[in-house]
Design a protein around this motif. Sequence first.
Motif, short mmCIF file in Angstrom:
data_model
loop_
_atom_site.label_atom_id
_atom_site.label_comp_id
_atom_site.label_asym_id
_atom_site.label_seq_id
_atom_site.Cartn_x
_atom_site.Cartn_y
_atom_site.Cartn_z
N ASP A 1 -4.24 -0.53 -5.83
CA ASP A 1 -3.78 0.27 -6.98
C ASP A 1 -3.78 1.77 -6.71
O ASP A 1 -3.51 2.57 -7.62
CB ASP A 1 -4.68 -0.03 -8.19
N ALA A 2 -4.10 2.17 -5.49
CA ALA A 2 -4.21 3.60 -5.20
C ALA A 2 -2.86 4.30 -5.21
O ALA A 2 -1.82 3.68 -4.95
CB ALA A 2 -4.88 3.78 -3.84
N HIS A 3 -2.89 5.58 -5.50
CA HIS A 3 -1.71 6.43 -5.28
C HIS A 3 -1.74 6.94 -3.85
O HIS A 3 -2.82 7.13 -3.27
CB HIS A 3 -1.73 7.61 -6.24
N ILE A 4 -0.56 7.19 -3.30
CA ILE A 4 -0.48 7.68 -1.92
C ILE A 4 0.45 8.89 -1.87
O ILE A 4 1.57 8.84 -2.38
CB ILE A 4 0.03 6.57 -0.96
N THR B 1 -1.33 13.33 -11.38
CA THR B 1 -2.69 13.86 -11.45
C THR B 1 -3.51 13.28 -10.29
O THR B 1 -3.05 12.37 -9.61
CB THR B 1 -3.42 13.47 -12.76
N MET B 2 -4.72 13.80 -10.15
CA MET B 2 -5.62 13.33 -9.10
C MET B 2 -6.56 12.24 -9.61
O MET B 2 -7.54 11.90 -8.93
CB MET B 2 -6.41 14.49 -8.52
N ALA B 3 -6.27 11.70 -10.78
CA ALA B 3 -7.14 10.65 -11.34
C ALA B 3 -7.12 9.41 -10.45
O ALA B 3 -6.10 9.08 -9.85
CB ALA B 3 -6.68 10.30 -12.75
N GLY B 4 -8.26 8.72 -10.38
CA GLY B 4 -8.33 7.48 -9.61
C GLY B 4 -8.37 7.75 -8.12
O GLY B 4 -8.80 8.81 -7.66
N HIS B 5 -7.92 6.75 -7.35
CA HIS B 5 -7.90 6.87 -5.89
C HIS B 5 -6.57 7.48 -5.44
O HIS B 5 -5.51 6.93 -5.73
CB HIS B 5 -8.04 5.49 -5.25
N ARG C 1 -2.65 -0.06 1.24
CA ARG C 1 -2.43 -0.94 0.07
C ARG C 1 -3.18 -2.26 0.22
O ARG C 1 -3.60 -2.85 -0.78
CB ARG C 1 -0.92 -1.19 -0.10
N SER C 2 -3.37 -2.69 1.48
CA SER C 2 -4.08 -3.96 1.68
C SER C 2 -5.57 -3.85 1.31
O SER C 2 -6.20 -4.84 0.98
CB SER C 2 -3.93 -4.43 3.13
N ILE C 3 -6.13 -2.66 1.38
CA ILE C 3 -7.55 -2.53 1.01
C ILE C 3 -7.73 -1.85 -0.34
O ILE C 3 -8.83 -1.86 -0.89
CB ILE C 3 -8.38 -1.76 2.08
N ASP C 4 -6.69 -1.21 -0.84
CA ASP C 4 -6.84 -0.42 -2.08
C ASP C 4 -5.51 -0.48 -2.85
O ASP C 4 -4.78 0.52 -2.95
CB ASP C 4 -7.18 1.03 -1.70
N ASN D 1 4.61 5.22 11.68
CA ASN D 1 3.16 5.40 11.44
C ASN D 1 2.87 5.42 9.94
O ASN D 1 1.91 4.83 9.47
CB ASN D 1 2.68 6.73 12.03
N GLN D 2 3.71 6.18 9.23
CA GLN D 2 3.44 6.30 7.79
C GLN D 2 3.58 4.94 7.08
O GLN D 2 2.72 4.56 6.27
CB GLN D 2 4.38 7.32 7.16
N ALA D 3 4.65 4.23 7.40
CA ALA D 3 4.87 2.92 6.75
C ALA D 3 3.70 1.98 7.06
O ALA D 3 3.20 1.26 6.19
CB ALA D 3 6.19 2.32 7.22
N TRP D 4 3.25 2.01 8.32
CA TRP D 4 2.12 1.18 8.75
C TRP D 4 0.86 1.54 7.96
O TRP D 4 0.14 0.67 7.47
CB TRP D 4 1.92 1.40 10.25
N LEU D 5 0.60 2.84 7.82
CA LEU D 5 -0.60 3.29 7.10
C LEU D 5 -0.50 2.96 5.61
O LEU D 5 -1.48 2.53 4.99
CB LEU D 5 -0.82 4.79 7.32
N VAL D 6 0.67 3.14 5.02
CA VAL D 6 0.85 2.81 3.60
C VAL D 6 0.54 1.32 3.39
O VAL D 6 -0.22 0.96 2.48
CB VAL D 6 2.28 3.15 3.13
N ASP D 7 1.12 0.47 4.23
CA ASP D 7 0.85 -0.97 4.13
C ASP D 7 -0.65 -1.27 4.22
O ASP D 7 -1.19 -2.06 3.45
CB ASP D 7 1.55 -1.73 5.26
N HIS D 8 -1.28 -0.67 5.22
CA HIS D 8 -2.69 -0.99 5.45
C HIS D 8 -3.58 -0.43 4.33
O HIS D 8 -4.56 -1.07 3.94
CB HIS D 8 -3.12 -0.49 6.83
#
Lengths: 263, 263
Positions: free
Chosen positions: A69-72, A84-88, A64-67, A55-62
């Motif tokens: 440069d985000a941190h996860i 830090t909590m800067a950005g997404h 990243r597909s819409i965002d 589930n986690q790998a699936w969610l990380v992939d998805h």
Amino acid sequence: MTEWTGDQLIQVDQTVRRWLVELGREARETKNQDLHVGQKEGDFRNIVTNLDTTNQAWLVDHIRSIDPDAHIVAEEGDLQRPETMAGHVWFIDPIDGTLNFVHEKTDFAIMVALYIDGKPTLGWIAKVMTNQVFHGGPTIGAFVNDQKLVPVADLGLKESILIVSGRRLISGEKPYVAIASAALAYRVLGSAGISFSRLFLQQATGYFSKLSPWDLAAGRVLAETLGYVVKSLDGSPLNMLSSNTVLIATTKTYRESVKIVKD
Amino acid sequence: MTEWTGDQLIQVDQTVRRWLVELGREARETKNQDLHVGQKEGDFRNIVTNLDTTNQAWLVDHIRSIDPDAHIVAEEGDLQRPETMAGHVWFIDPIDGTLNFVHEKTDFAIMVALYIDGKPTLGWIAKVMTNQVFHGGPTIGAFVNDQKLVPVADLGLKESILIVSGRRLISGEKPYVAIASAALAYRVLGSAGISFSRLFLQQATGYFSKLSPWDLAAGRVLAETLGYVVKSLDGSPLNMLSSNTVLIATTKTYRESVKIVKD
């Protein structure tokens, strides 16, 4: 890119909601013979299954597909955690309440949240077995599936149910025992997501626990949207990149609890 | 007349099941503005609603219509309690988990049981919000709605979830703290009927509480039918006409719990 418009937030809200409906359906159909259960940190109460991992790998992939440069920040494995909590910053709990998932086949959740520059922005909690997704945020409102949730009524400790962490309560930590003793009644449910869902439906006035970032992130977004206080008992600011002992409660229940612990 | 044939038991089982489906539907449709909530014995945690009272009166009438000479032991009001378990004794809990009913709108039950000459004979637990009726007994088997329930797998304390009484646990009663601490995890659900239902679906290995006759009667019938031990920790016989501190558990969980409390 650190800003999304209201329309974009609505679109993201619906997209992630669809993901969780899909993952929820798979989780409901997963039989125990298909599960591999492992321990984490040598603790037989702290378990992980192959479904947490996939589930986690699936969610990380998805995500990243819409965002891209985000941190996860996620519960399982060794994703690099941001400093830090800067950005997404996205939070993932791929199965919240894994013991319940394995042993009860109910009362578990899948949780995702998005914070932008530290601001709680969108949260999703899928209560898998009832096929309910709690979702939304301060900009777009909070919903269960398509139904808008109403702001919380300000009830006190003696007027409704409190939910607490079973582990903390039984280890005899004084604030847990004191607040649970003062409440009309308390419940121990074994899942942060399920506990939050009861707050959202006004089935409880508070939830007191020590929560990891992925346990707290989505619930905080939605709870604050509905008018709940989400704070530590001493009022110190929450750090979304580490664990927090946190009381999510109506204003009245929060104030009464702080007073009980101080006295 | 103190004996009923197997066919008669099946007929009674189905009759009472239909009653509980009907009462359950009414309970689901009852809005809080139609509820009058009162305290019992000056205890704000011990409440009764008009639905407890009307459900009980309805059930007493209907039981008398099929079993006119039976004794009836019920939670509310002042029915004359029998002095012995001779003959037919019915037990009624018109709303089990009344705090949950009023404040959570979930996790409450309606329970009925029939004991003949002291023998647990038939039990019914309606888990109202999911429209499930657990029913049956040693002669006819145990069911959830039309599905036959399977005998319990003999798991130990560390292999699944334990359910305990929240009130007993928080008052610091040593056996509760000791057994809950030893379990894989524990839950507090606030309703005997809901706790029993989790045992019947093998979502837990044990339930430890102090139970009034109407809290215990139906669950005992079905739990014993499925192979659970239903006993006090010291092995003393249950008295169905008074309260019992009782552990309903798999054989392994029961034995482990007795050892933990003795040590």
